[in-house]
Design a protein around this motif. Structure first.
Motif, PDB file in Angstrom:
ATOM      1  N   GLY A 286       0.600  -1.188  -0.145  1.00 50.83           N
ATOM      2  CA  GLY A 286       0.469   0.385  -0.129  1.00 50.83           C
ATOM      3  C   GLY A 286       0.924   1.042   0.085  1.00 50.83           C
ATOM      4  N   ARG A 287       0.180   2.278  -0.163  1.00 50.82           N
ATOM      5  CA  ARG A 287       1.091   3.677  -0.200  1.00 50.82           C
ATOM      6  C   ARG A 287       2.094   4.098   1.686  1.00 50.82           C
ATOM      7  NH1 ARG A 287       1.152   8.556   1.207  1.00 50.82           N
ATOM      8  NH2 ARG A 287       1.613  10.764  -0.051  1.00 50.82           N
ATOM      9  N   ALA A 288       3.496   4.118   1.029  1.00 52.07           N
ATOM     10  CA  ALA A 288       4.138   4.054   1.921  1.00 52.07           C
ATOM     11  C   ALA A 288       4.876   5.270   2.121  1.00 52.07           C
ATOM     12  CB  ALA A 288       5.311   3.084   1.415  1.00 52.07           C
ATOM     13  N   ALA A 290       5.655   9.486   0.262  1.00 53.24           N
ATOM     14  CA  ALA A 290       5.847  10.402  -1.081  1.00 53.24           C
ATOM     15  C   ALA A 290       7.169  10.782  -1.630  1.00 53.24           C
ATOM     16  CB  ALA A 290       4.764  12.005  -1.160  1.00 53.24           C
ATOM     17  N   GLU A 328       4.262   9.499  -5.457  1.00 51.96           N
ATOM     18  CA  GLU A 328       3.549   8.452  -4.030  1.00 51.96           C
ATOM     19  C   GLU A 328       4.685   7.782  -4.114  1.00 51.96           C
ATOM     20  OE1 GLU A 328      -0.517   8.398  -4.259  1.00 51.96           O
ATOM     21  OE2 GLU A 328      -0.474   9.760  -2.691  1.00 51.96           O
ATOM     22  N   ILE A 329       4.531   7.057  -3.061  1.00 47.17           N
ATOM     23  CA  ILE A 329       5.682   5.596  -2.703  1.00 47.17           C
ATOM     24  C   ILE A 329       4.815   4.608  -2.575  1.00 47.17           C
ATOM     25  CG2 ILE A 329       7.986   4.528  -1.655  1.00 47.17           C
ATOM     26  CD1 ILE A 329       9.144   7.601  -1.260  1.00 47.17           C
ATOM     27  N   PHE A 330       4.729   3.629  -3.221  1.00 44.11           N
ATOM     28  CA  PHE A 330       4.128   2.076  -2.698  1.00 44.11           C
ATOM     29  C   PHE A 330       5.086   0.920  -2.459  1.00 44.11           C
ATOM     30  CE2 PHE A 330       0.851   5.366  -4.524  1.00 44.11           C
ATOM     31  CZ  PHE A 330      -0.200   5.412  -4.595  1.00 44.11           C
ATOM     32  N   LYS A 331       4.457   0.551  -1.856  1.00 42.63           N
ATOM     33  CA  LYS A 331       4.717  -1.197  -1.670  1.00 42.63           C
ATOM     34  C   LYS A 331       3.960  -2.126  -1.886  1.00 42.63           C
ATOM     35  CE  LYS A 331       6.294  -4.562   2.379  1.00 42.63           C
ATOM     36  NZ  LYS A 331       6.608  -4.403   3.610  1.00 42.63           N
ATOM     37  N   THR A 332       4.710  -3.036  -2.941  1.00 37.25           N
ATOM     38  CA  THR A 332       4.081  -3.938  -3.467  1.00 37.25           C
ATOM     39  C   THR A 332       4.375  -5.529  -3.280  1.00 37.25           C
ATOM     40  OG1 THR A 332       5.459  -3.928  -5.526  1.00 37.25           O
ATOM     41  CG2 THR A 332       4.457  -2.091  -5.213  1.00 37.25           C
ATOM     42  N   TYR A 336       8.971  -1.882  -4.868  1.00 34.96           N
ATOM     43  CA  TYR A 336       8.764  -0.624  -4.129  1.00 34.96           C
ATOM     44  C   TYR A 336       8.533   0.189  -5.046  1.00 34.96           C
ATOM     45  CZ  TYR A 336       9.558  -1.534   0.603  1.00 34.96           C
ATOM     46  OH  TYR A 336      10.294  -2.279   2.019  1.00 34.96           O
ATOM     47  N   ARG A 339       4.688   6.746  -7.794  1.00 38.05           N
ATOM     48  CA  ARG A 339       3.672   6.828  -9.275  1.00 38.05           C
ATOM     49  C   ARG A 339       3.845   8.133  -8.896  1.00 38.05           C
ATOM     50  NH1 ARG A 339       0.006   1.985  -7.195  1.00 38.05           N
ATOM     51  NH2 ARG A 339       1.848   0.517  -7.324  1.00 38.05           N
ATOM     52  N   THR A 352       5.684   5.412 -13.642  1.00 36.97           N
ATOM     53  CA  THR A 352       6.358   4.738 -12.664  1.00 36.97           C
ATOM     54  C   THR A 352       7.935   3.840 -12.734  1.00 36.97           C
ATOM     55  OG1 THR A 352       3.978   3.650 -12.543  1.00 36.97           O
ATOM     56  CG2 THR A 352       5.579   1.848 -11.105  1.00 36.97           C
TER      57      THR A 352
END
Length: 405
Positions: A286-288, A290, A328-332, A336, A339, A352
């Motif tokens: 989820g979002r982690a 920015a 924004e930084i997301f953990k997948t 990571y 985006r 991305t």
């Protein structure tokens, strides 16, 4: 006509070396001048893909002939060292004899130094116009270095003028012997058998060699005074970036790009950029956080095509001195991603950036990269095909950051 020299005249091997060298020099200097003029026209903007390719071809021919001159001159010097040296017919005129020997030292040295300095410059830089010899693109002990490339480019320019001056004096001396003195000095170097008298007895000292060294040092010193060994882009203003407030402070990092020009990769880097980072490791994907990155476009170095890249047709650094990535930084599930919109030349494109991340205590290390299409940002629109510059540009970033206290 004998192959070897005598004390009276030159043999066929020496004559072949002489006239082959003359032909190569009279070809390479105009080629370099024309190619340089075309390169400056490209930097001014508006060049087509065909014009860029033509300039690259001219530079490749110029460089290839230059390397050829180096080896021809080396063979010529070796041959001269093992052969008798025909004496000067006017050895009694000590001033003219001294000048003649000095000019010959300047010529022999310049025939090696000029192409070698150009070859070192080519090996130290990247991009644009390969040498058409299978061994020509690099040299031992010569690293890829923008600073070294600038110095050797200046050396090459200064040494060319030494060579041109020495050639002018050499030709003037030969014509003086032929038209005014009416002796056999010039005829001894022409094809065929020349009837030349026995030269007077003469001694060859080191004074002309010392004089030639002094002239080279004076020329190199003049180059240093004129700033020939340093370069600053005329296309781009500075774009000083303000400090940013960030939860993570970048301690060191690299932001680089790789473009493909004429089928060869050219790597470059931006020296000045800032990153404002917020990040907290989430328990699930989820979002982690920015990141807001601002890049000073004029800080780009891109090998021998830096000025062209910063010009109006490409990054247009004067009009658009900064680029921005606000993501924004997301953990997948697998790593990571950052985006968000990437803005270059006023054009924003959502991208991305996948990256890896390692955090140990309060230190984080990341590496990532993506590929963008230059046409999406209006970069090089006049080059609508990939014959000169490919559409795809690879972006690579790595950094080490510490958590702010």
């Amino acid at each position: 006509m004998p192959l070897s020299n005598t004390t009276r005249s030159y043999g066929s091997v020496a004559k072949t070396f002489h006239w082959l060298t003359a032909l190569l020099i009279l070809t390479v200097i105009p080629l370099g001048w024309i190619a340089n003029k075309q390169a400056h026209a490209i930097e001014d903007g508006g060049a087509t893909a065909a014009e860029v390719a033509r300039a690259a071809t001219l530079f490749s021919i110029h460089k290839t002939i230059g390397v050829t001159i180096f080896f021809v001159a080396l063979a010529r010097i070796i041959w001269a060292l093992i052969q008798p040296l025909p004496g000067l017919l006017n050895a009694g005129n000590k001033a003219e004899a001294f000048a003649a020997h000095t000019v010959h030292w300047l010529l022999y040295g310049s025939l090696l130094a000029v192409p070698l300095s150009g070859w070192v410059h080519h090996a130290a830089t990247s991009g644009f116009a390969p040498i058409w010899w299978p061994f020509g693109q690099s040299l031992p002990l010569v690293p890829k270095s923008e600073a070294w490339a600038e110095v050797t480019a200046g050396l090459h320019w200064v040494l060319i003028w030494v060579l041109v001056a020495a050639l002018a004096f050499h030709v003037a001396g030969a014509l003086k012997h032929h038209l005014i003195d009416r002796d056999a000095t010039l005829r001894r170097m022409l094809p065929g058998q020349a009837q030349a008298p026995e030269p007077p007895r003469q001694r060859h000292g080191f004074a002309p060699f010392v004089a030639a060294i002094a002239l080279w040092l004076a020329a190199l010193g003049g180059g240093a005074i004129s700033g020939a060994y340093s370069h600053s882009s005329e296309n781009s203003p500075t774009a000083a970036l303000a400090e940013v407030q960030s939860d993570w402070t970048v301690q060191e990092g690299m932001l680089g790009i790789t473009v493909t020009q004429l089928g060869s990769p050219v790597e470059g880097r931006f020296a000045d950029w800032t990153a404002a980072i917020t990040f907290a490791e989430p328990e699930a994907p989820g979002r982690a956080g920015a990141v807001d990155v601002t890049v000073s476009i004029p800080s780009l170095t891109l090998g021998s095509v830096t000025d062209q890249a910063l010009g109006a047709d490409f990054f247009a650094a004067q009009e658009y001195p900064t680029a921005r990535f606000d993501a924004e930084i997301f953990k997948t599930e697998t790593g990571y991603e950052a985006r968000g919109p990437l803005t270059i030349r006023g054009q924003s494109v959502p991208v991305t950036l996948p990256f890896t991340l390692e955090i140990e205590d309060d230190t984080a290390r990341m590496e990532g990269g993506l590929t963008v299409d230059r046409l999406d940002f209006g970069i090089g629109e006049h080059m609508a095909d990939e014959s000169s510059v490919a559409f795809a540009v690879a972006v690579k970033v790595s950094l080490t950051a510490t958590r702010a206290q």
